[in-house]
Design a protein around this motif. Sequence first.
Motif, PDB file in Angstrom:
ATOM      1  N   LEU A 131       0.817  -1.231   0.000  1.00  0.00           N
ATOM      2  CA  LEU A 131       0.000   0.000   0.000  1.00  0.00           C
ATOM      3  C   LEU A 131       0.852   1.283   0.000  1.00  0.00           C
ATOM      4  O   LEU A 131       0.549   2.216  -0.759  1.00  0.00           O
ATOM      5  CB  LEU A 131      -0.983  -0.028   1.185  1.00  0.00           C
ATOM      6  CG  LEU A 131      -1.871   1.207   1.338  1.00  0.00           C
ATOM      7  CD1 LEU A 131      -2.711   1.463   0.081  1.00  0.00           C
ATOM      8  CD2 LEU A 131      -2.786   1.071   2.568  1.00  0.00           C
ATOM      9  N   PRO A 132       1.932   1.365   0.814  1.00  0.00           N
ATOM     10  CA  PRO A 132       2.737   2.608   0.774  1.00  0.00           C
ATOM     11  C   PRO A 132       3.267   2.910  -0.625  1.00  0.00           C
ATOM     12  O   PRO A 132       3.418   4.082  -1.000  1.00  0.00           O
ATOM     13  CB  PRO A 132       3.896   2.304   1.733  1.00  0.00           C
ATOM     14  CG  PRO A 132       3.385   1.220   2.635  1.00  0.00           C
ATOM     15  CD  PRO A 132       2.410   0.414   1.827  1.00  0.00           C
ATOM     16  N   TYR A 133       3.557   1.873  -1.404  1.00  0.00           N
ATOM     17  CA  TYR A 133       4.059   2.112  -2.768  1.00  0.00           C
ATOM     18  C   TYR A 133       2.937   2.556  -3.701  1.00  0.00           C
ATOM     19  O   TYR A 133       3.145   3.401  -4.569  1.00  0.00           O
ATOM     20  CB  TYR A 133       4.786   0.875  -3.291  1.00  0.00           C
ATOM     21  CG  TYR A 133       6.052   0.632  -2.510  1.00  0.00           C
ATOM     22  CD1 TYR A 133       7.165   1.442  -2.712  1.00  0.00           C
ATOM     23  CD2 TYR A 133       6.116  -0.348  -1.526  1.00  0.00           C
ATOM     24  CE1 TYR A 133       8.322   1.269  -1.968  1.00  0.00           C
ATOM     25  CE2 TYR A 133       7.268  -0.536  -0.778  1.00  0.00           C
ATOM     26  CZ  TYR A 133       8.370   0.282  -0.999  1.00  0.00           C
ATOM     27  OH  TYR A 133       9.507   0.126  -0.257  1.00  0.00           O
ATOM     28  N   SER A 145      -5.127  10.375   1.701  1.00  0.00           N
ATOM     29  CA  SER A 145      -5.872   9.729   2.777  1.00  0.00           C
ATOM     30  C   SER A 145      -5.033   8.537   3.205  1.00  0.00           C
ATOM     31  O   SER A 145      -3.952   8.299   2.657  1.00  0.00           O
ATOM     32  CB  SER A 145      -7.244   9.258   2.268  1.00  0.00           C
ATOM     33  OG  SER A 145      -7.062   8.214   1.323  1.00  0.00           O
ATOM     34  N   ALA A 146      -5.557   7.751   4.140  1.00  0.00           N
ATOM     35  CA  ALA A 146      -4.810   6.570   4.574  1.00  0.00           C
ATOM     36  C   ALA A 146      -4.593   5.612   3.411  1.00  0.00           C
ATOM     37  O   ALA A 146      -3.627   4.846   3.385  1.00  0.00           O
ATOM     38  CB  ALA A 146      -5.563   5.868   5.699  1.00  0.00           C
ATOM     39  N   GLU A 147      -5.498   5.630   2.430  1.00  0.00           N
ATOM     40  CA  GLU A 147      -5.402   4.694   1.307  1.00  0.00           C
ATOM     41  C   GLU A 147      -4.827   5.336   0.046  1.00  0.00           C
ATOM     42  O   GLU A 147      -4.194   4.662  -0.747  1.00  0.00           O
ATOM     43  CB  GLU A 147      -6.795   4.134   0.958  1.00  0.00           C
ATOM     44  CG  GLU A 147      -7.520   3.450   2.102  1.00  0.00           C
ATOM     45  CD  GLU A 147      -6.915   2.090   2.431  1.00  0.00           C
ATOM     46  OE1 GLU A 147      -6.571   1.362   1.500  1.00  0.00           O
ATOM     47  OE2 GLU A 147      -6.792   1.774   3.636  1.00  0.00           O
ATOM     48  N   ARG A 148      -5.089   6.629  -0.151  1.00  0.00           N
ATOM     49  CA  ARG A 148      -4.704   7.271  -1.410  1.00  0.00           C
ATOM     50  C   ARG A 148      -3.518   8.212  -1.225  1.00  0.00           C
ATOM     51  O   ARG A 148      -3.333   8.776  -0.160  1.00  0.00           O
ATOM     52  CB  ARG A 148      -5.887   8.074  -1.995  1.00  0.00           C
ATOM     53  CG  ARG A 148      -7.144   7.282  -2.297  1.00  0.00           C
ATOM     54  CD  ARG A 148      -6.928   6.132  -3.276  1.00  0.00           C
ATOM     55  NE  ARG A 148      -6.326   6.492  -4.537  1.00  0.00           N
ATOM     56  CZ  ARG A 148      -6.994   6.694  -5.682  1.00  0.00           C
ATOM     57  NH1 ARG A 148      -8.307   6.579  -5.696  1.00  0.00           N
ATOM     58  NH2 ARG A 148      -6.362   6.968  -6.806  1.00  0.00           N
ATOM     59  N   GLY A 149      -2.734   8.353  -2.326  1.00  0.00           N
ATOM     60  CA  GLY A 149      -1.544   9.182  -2.269  1.00  0.00           C
ATOM     61  C   GLY A 149      -1.723  10.488  -3.021  1.00  0.00           C
ATOM     62  O   GLY A 149      -2.571  10.606  -3.902  1.00  0.00           O
ATOM     63  N   SER A 150      -0.881  11.446  -2.680  1.00  0.00           N
ATOM     64  CA  SER A 150      -0.977  12.759  -3.297  1.00  0.00           C
ATOM     65  C   SER A 150       0.423  13.224  -3.678  1.00  0.00           C
ATOM     66  O   SER A 150       1.376  12.989  -2.936  1.00  0.00           O
ATOM     67  CB  SER A 150      -1.589  13.711  -2.274  1.00  0.00           C
ATOM     68  OG  SER A 150      -1.818  14.940  -2.857  1.00  0.00           O
ATOM     69  N   ASP A 184     -14.840   4.766  -4.410  1.00  0.00           N
ATOM     70  CA  ASP A 184     -13.492   4.912  -4.955  1.00  0.00           C
ATOM     71  C   ASP A 184     -12.941   3.507  -5.202  1.00  0.00           C
ATOM     72  O   ASP A 184     -12.644   2.783  -4.256  1.00  0.00           O
ATOM     73  CB  ASP A 184     -12.615   5.670  -3.949  1.00  0.00           C
ATOM     74  CG  ASP A 184     -11.162   5.776  -4.406  1.00  0.00           C
ATOM     75  OD1 ASP A 184     -10.843   5.283  -5.509  1.00  0.00           O
ATOM     76  OD2 ASP A 184     -10.355   6.349  -3.648  1.00  0.00           O
ATOM     77  N   LEU A 185     -12.821   3.143  -6.479  1.00  0.00           N
ATOM     78  CA  LEU A 185     -12.383   1.769  -6.812  1.00  0.00           C
ATOM     79  C   LEU A 185     -10.952   1.499  -6.343  1.00  0.00           C
ATOM     80  O   LEU A 185     -10.528   0.344  -6.288  1.00  0.00           O
ATOM     81  CB  LEU A 185     -12.484   1.539  -8.323  1.00  0.00           C
ATOM     82  CG  LEU A 185     -13.911   1.405  -8.875  1.00  0.00           C
ATOM     83  CD1 LEU A 185     -13.905   1.415 -10.406  1.00  0.00           C
ATOM     84  CD2 LEU A 185     -14.597   0.152  -8.363  1.00  0.00           C
ATOM     85  N   ASN A 186     -10.199   2.554  -6.017  1.00  0.00           N
ATOM     86  CA  ASN A 186      -8.852   2.366  -5.472  1.00  0.00           C
ATOM     87  C   ASN A 186      -8.809   2.742  -3.995  1.00  0.00           C
ATOM     88  O   ASN A 186      -7.735   2.964  -3.436  1.00  0.00           O
ATOM     89  CB  ASN A 186      -7.842   3.225  -6.247  1.00  0.00           C
ATOM     90  CG  ASN A 186      -7.618   2.690  -7.655  1.00  0.00           C
ATOM     91  OD1 ASN A 186      -7.395   1.499  -7.836  1.00  0.00           O
ATOM     92  ND2 ASN A 186      -7.705   3.561  -8.645  1.00  0.00           N
ATOM     93  N   GLY A 187      -9.978   2.819  -3.388  1.00  0.00           N
ATOM     94  CA  GLY A 187     -10.037   3.282  -2.010  1.00  0.00           C
ATOM     95  C   GLY A 187     -10.219   2.152  -1.031  1.00  0.00           C
ATOM     96  O   GLY A 187      -9.888   0.992  -1.319  1.00  0.00           O
TER      97      GLY A 187
END
Length: 552
Positions: A131-133, A145-150, A184-187
């Motif tokens: 997940l971090p990658y 968010s905890a799941e998504r990156g910015s 969010d399909l990637n959430g």
Amino acid sequence: MPPPGPVFAFEVNTFDYIIVGAGTAGCVLAERLTASGRHKVLLLEAGPSDERFFVRMPIGYGRCFYDPAINWMYRTEPEPALAGRSGYWPRGKLLGGSGTINAMVALRGHPADFEEWAALGNPGWGWRDVLPYFRKLEDSPFGPSAERGSGGPMKVADVSAQTHPLCNAFLQACEQAGLPRSADLNGVNSEGVAHYQISVHGGRRVSTATAYLRPAMERAQLQVQTLAQVQRIGFEGRRATQVHYTVGGELRQARAAREVILCAGAINTPQLLQLSGVGPAEHLSSLGIAVVHDSPAVGRHLQDHLCIDHLYRARVPTLNEQLRPWHGKLRVGLQYLLTRGGPLALSVNQAGGFVRSRPGLSRPDMQLYFSPLSYTRSPPGKRPLMNPDPFPGFMLSAQPCRPGSRGHVELRSPDALQAPRIVPNSLSDPNDLEDLLHGAALLRRLAATPALAGLVAQEMQPGPSVQTREQMIEDIRARCSTVFHPVSTCRMGPDPAQSVVDTRLRVHGLAGLRIVDASVFPTVTSGNTNMPVVMVAEKAADLLLADATLNP
Ligand SMILES: Cc1cc2nc3c(=O)[nH]c(=O)nc-3n(C[C@H](O)[C@H](O)[C@H](O)COP(=O)(O)OP(=O)(O)OC[C@H]3O[C@@H](n4cnc5c(N)ncnc54)[C@H](O)[C@@H]3O)c2cc1C
């Protein structure tokens, strides 16, 4: 005084790392390995630059599909279970690789996919590890968010406000059929249907060539050589030390002081290993190739996603009317040139998601696609994607997530320029046929919902005459096709007899050689494979740099 010729030539041709293949994974590594300025990297790519209009314009997907200048255009062996058909397997052959000619759907897959990777003997590759990658690589349209990156290199677009209005009818149909909606399909919960997020920014395709490689090309430590086809890896003992490649017919050689990294993709990486004497010994010997290392899993365990499309003539206008007639093409072309918007700035797959095709399943088993246009796939040369049907139409498609069939890739000859033999063994696992039948039944359920039924003038394919189980099977055998996700031909795992690389992506039994691309997936992820490949490359870069620090 400069040193005499041969020594000088040797020095300029020595790099810390040589990356073979500037595809989705190779471009990520080229950037990450040169960022510190400490490592000298050579990136070799068989194809040309990606600076082409139809490559950067999202709907140019149709043009790239059959363009031999930028596409390996592979064909599989005839498939007995697919009515003897030989599948068409496009693969990108240019900077950015297949990620530069793909349909741009940006999906991570299901968290359970990666839990399965770890459970197969690959600690460090579970969902919480990767997940971090996934967060690092992306610039999410929904913010951090905890799941998504910015702020990551790969910009992901939420195009829900720009998709064709028919997408909403599809999403409503799914709700009416009892399928959940995903925010969010990637959430946090990837199950359900939604508008697809895509790898597009400002109306232009985002690939790892644009997101990672382009900025890194400014660096003196990175040398990028296009139109350079690698022929084989050279070994000194059990260590990979050289790469032999041709540029314009001229044979060249470069040395790797640290490592050679194969990023040539799920077809070409096993081909290159076999050409270099690494693979099933019997197969190599039968072709007269000297065996450097007997590695039975090289080229084996090939997995791919098959998909069945149902095609409908519609009672309402679809994208067909905008993309087919010359005046429609002119209008959307002008819209694109003036605003970088409109249908040319989008993927053909506009909505879909992961769903359970039937009750009693512990996780989603089916990926759905909705395309507000229709076309009948035809043989290479016809470019049907740019020429939709001459009537309003749309497509519903179902792709089982976790096929059980396994195929293989092997050499046809010791000649590096000959395409390898691709044997997908589609539907050799009987469950795969059952899954496609469930998928096809689900598509018909969706088409029969109030939201879609009123829009359907006629089911064109498979057509109303196809009703019985036997007829449905016949239709699947005659029409189902790949969605271009081959993986696992050099899979990661603990057993050198069953896998090719370890959890640090080092080739078992050899030194100085890693593999970083879709071929190392222990199993195929539930959905589209590009983002998972970027994730693998991001993690691989950390592994390589950590090993370099330990061993300066
Ligand atoms: C038509 C199509 C549509 C797709 N749609 C989607 C989608 O919508 N969403 C999604 O997530 N995924 C999609 N995919 C899949 C995704 O793009 C791939 O899984 C991903 O790009 C694979 O990355 P890779 O690094 O393993 O290989 P690639 O990106 O294929 O890179 C391999 C590179 O190595 C080069 N190479 C190979 N052999 C040699 C050699 N001998 N010498 C030098 N260079 C060499 C190739 O030219 C290529 O550039 C699609 C793929 C295709 C083909």
